[in-house]
Scaffold this active site. Structure first.
Site, PDB file in Angstrom:
ATOM      1  N   CYS A 159      11.605  12.462  31.114  1.00  0.00           N
ATOM      2  CA  CYS A 159      10.683  13.400  30.414  1.00  0.00           C
ATOM      3  C   CYS A 159      10.195  12.899  29.084  1.00  0.00           C
ATOM      4  CB  CYS A 159      11.545  14.630  29.976  1.00  0.00           C
ATOM      5  SG  CYS A 159      13.057  14.201  29.227  1.00  0.00           S
ATOM      6  N   ASN A 160      10.735  11.904  28.681  1.00  0.00           N
ATOM      7  CA  ASN A 160      10.286  10.914  27.544  1.00  0.00           C
ATOM      8  C   ASN A 160       9.536   9.532  27.705  1.00  0.00           C
ATOM      9  OD1 ASN A 160      10.740  12.779  25.252  1.00  0.00           O
ATOM     10  ND2 ASN A 160      13.104  12.490  25.637  1.00  0.00           N
ATOM     11  N   ARG A 161       9.468   9.286  29.042  1.00  0.00           N
ATOM     12  CA  ARG A 161       8.822   7.812  29.214  1.00  0.00           C
ATOM     13  C   ARG A 161       8.469   7.647  30.822  1.00  0.00           C
ATOM     14  NH1 ARG A 161      11.468   4.267  26.985  1.00  0.00           N
ATOM     15  NH2 ARG A 161      13.117   5.650  25.705  1.00  0.00           N
TER      16      ARG A 161
ATOM     17  N   GLY B 233      19.516  22.142  37.038  1.00  0.00           N
ATOM     18  CA  GLY B 233      19.705  20.579  37.424  1.00  0.00           C
ATOM     19  C   GLY B 233      20.609  20.232  36.449  1.00  0.00           C
ATOM     20  N   LYS B 234      20.594  19.028  36.287  1.00  0.00           N
ATOM     21  CA  LYS B 234      21.466  18.291  35.214  1.00  0.00           C
ATOM     22  C   LYS B 234      21.038  18.802  33.633  1.00  0.00           C
ATOM     23  CE  LYS B 234      22.245  13.971  37.634  1.00  0.00           C
ATOM     24  NZ  LYS B 234      22.253  12.777  37.473  1.00  0.00           N
ATOM     25  N   MET B 235      19.885  18.902  33.433  1.00  0.00           N
ATOM     26  CA  MET B 235      19.549  19.405  31.967  1.00  0.00           C
ATOM     27  C   MET B 235      19.959  20.783  31.793  1.00  0.00           C
ATOM     28  SD  MET B 235      17.536  16.814  30.648  1.00  0.00           S
ATOM     29  CE  MET B 235      16.142  17.166  29.621  1.00  0.00           C
TER      30      MET B 235
END
Length: 431
Positions: free
Chosen positions: A50-52, A191-193
């Protein structure tokens, strides 16, 4: 061969650019094949979170390889290269190696010390191997980076209490909503998040939590991990009904298209009904046009930076300790990398000596007569192999261990001259 990484992150690009570059897992196989179809790219691996979005390559020529990756990213994102280039970073060899190690250790994350990224690096390695993008060099690089990430987690305290994106999102909610216990919370995704969101919401006192997911089975699996709290489970098809009775909604899915937009919210919300949306997905699950709704507040991953900044300072000293460990791992990779230069010379020398051994063994056995040769061939074969291995052992060890690049090259040139070797003829096989 050269190592390079081309990419962008939360440091170089806003979420509206990052989401265009995101490569979902089901697209990795085609993307890796596309990258390897370029003439200067030998190996490729894709780290997309999500950040890269980072693409690691082994290239025969750095400048051309980087240009080819940039072209690929432009085609994938449908952004022209001039618009894309200001958001990209390019790192070559040692800088690329150190960067991946820092990423795996959580030192380059939005949340310093974040633990989830190490699992994502491992998954990138696995997918790269599965889709034949990771060869000898990237395999060693990712193994060393994963080792570095593990060392930082076990030998420093940087991971102690380190917040994830999910916990930062809950902290943001806690700042904006005075009483989470009285708040009706919905989480889209399982999911994991989403699991981490539930974990942190419960720890902050939230008790009215609804999980929405396309598959009820996945939602049930998540709920089974929180038996102490009664989670409400709904299918995504019930989204409109859930939104009408929610105060706070987190979105955390892998959807490449927005799940919520202005039209959908206008259809199910009263004009004056307040709603807070915290979208931690990239690509975003909440369309930008939702910002036009007067009573709806929308936050995305870029809005978490202020929350994260409060947690950074206490971990800076631990990050410095971690950087020292990474230098050790970088040195270990460099020793391996430098040893590659000796592979062709060593292989040529071994090949030449082995050819001589086989020829002389054949002559000797023919002179000894067939009866003697058949009876003792295995012993004589082992004897000659042992002699060759013992003679070659020290030169090979010394050559690989030589730290001085020029001294090692001079030693290789001496071997090539003394034994009349031609490593250039088989250099393509060495790597």
């Amino acid at each position: 061969m050269n190592i390079a990484v081309v990419g962008l992150s939360h440091k170089t690009a806003p979420v509206e650019v990052r989401e265009k570059l995101s490569i979902p897992e089901h697209q990795h196989e085609a993307a890796i094949a596309h990258l390897q179809s370029y003439s200067h790219i030998e190996e490729a691996a894709i780290l997309s979170t999500c950040n890269r979005l980072e693409i690691y390559i082994v290239t025969t020529e750095s400048e051309h390889g980087v240009r080819e990756v940039t072209q690929f990213l432009s085609e994938h994102s449908k952004l022209p290269i001039p618009a894309l280039r200001p958001h990209l970073f390019v790192l070559l060899h040692q800088d690329a190696v150190m960067h991946l190690m820092r990423v795996a250790a959580g030192l380059d994350s939005l949340v310093l010390g974040e633990g989830q990224i190490l699992a994502q690096v491992k998954h990138t390695h696995k997918l790269g191997q599965q889709y034949k993008g990771v060869g000898r060099i990237l395999n060693q690089l990712f193994k060393q980076a994963i080792s570095a990430g593990k060392r930082v987690r076990t030998e420093t305290s940087i991971g102690t209490g380190a917040v994830s994106i999910s916990s930062a999102a809950v902290e943001l909610a806690q700042i904006k909503v005075p009483n989470l216990a009285a708040c009706r919370v919905a989480i889209i995704g399982a999911g994991k998040m989403a699991r981490l969101l539930v974990q942190h919401l419960i720890s902050k006192g939230a008790v009215q939590i609804c999980i929405l997911n396309r598959s009820l089975e996945r939602a049930e699996e998540l709920a089974s991990q929180f038996t102490e709290t009664q989670l409400k489970l709904c299918l995504l098809s019930e989204l409109s009904e859930v939104l009408t009775c929610s105060d706070l909604v987190f979105t955390s899915t892998a959807s490449t298209q927005p799940i919520l937009d202005r039209a959908k919210l206008e259809n199910c919300l009263e004009p004056t009904q307040p709603l807070m949306l915290i979208d931690i997905s990239v690509p975003r699950n909440v369309d930008a046009d939702v910002n036009d709704l007067e009573c709806v507040q929308v936050f995305n991953v870029d809005d978490l930076k202020a929350v994260v900044a409060q947690n950074q300072e206490s971990r800076r000293q631990m990050a410095m300790e971690a950087e020292a460990l990474l230098e050790d791992e970088l040195d270990a990779f460099d020793v391996w990398w430098r040893s590659l230069e000796t592979v062709t010379t060593i292989s040529c020398l071994r090949e030449k000596i082995e050819t001589i051994r086989e020829q002389e063994l054949e002559k000797a056995l023919s002179r000894l007569g067939s009866e003697f040769a058949e009876k003792h061939q295995e012993i004589i074969e082992a004897l000659t192999r042992g002699i060759v291995n013992k003679i070659l052992h020290d030169p090979m060890v010394q050559l690989r261990a030589q730290q001085d690049i020029e001294a090692r090259r001079r030693a290789m040139q001496s071997l090539e001259m003394l034994f009349n070797l031609n490593p250039e003829a088989r250099s393509g096989e060495a790597i």
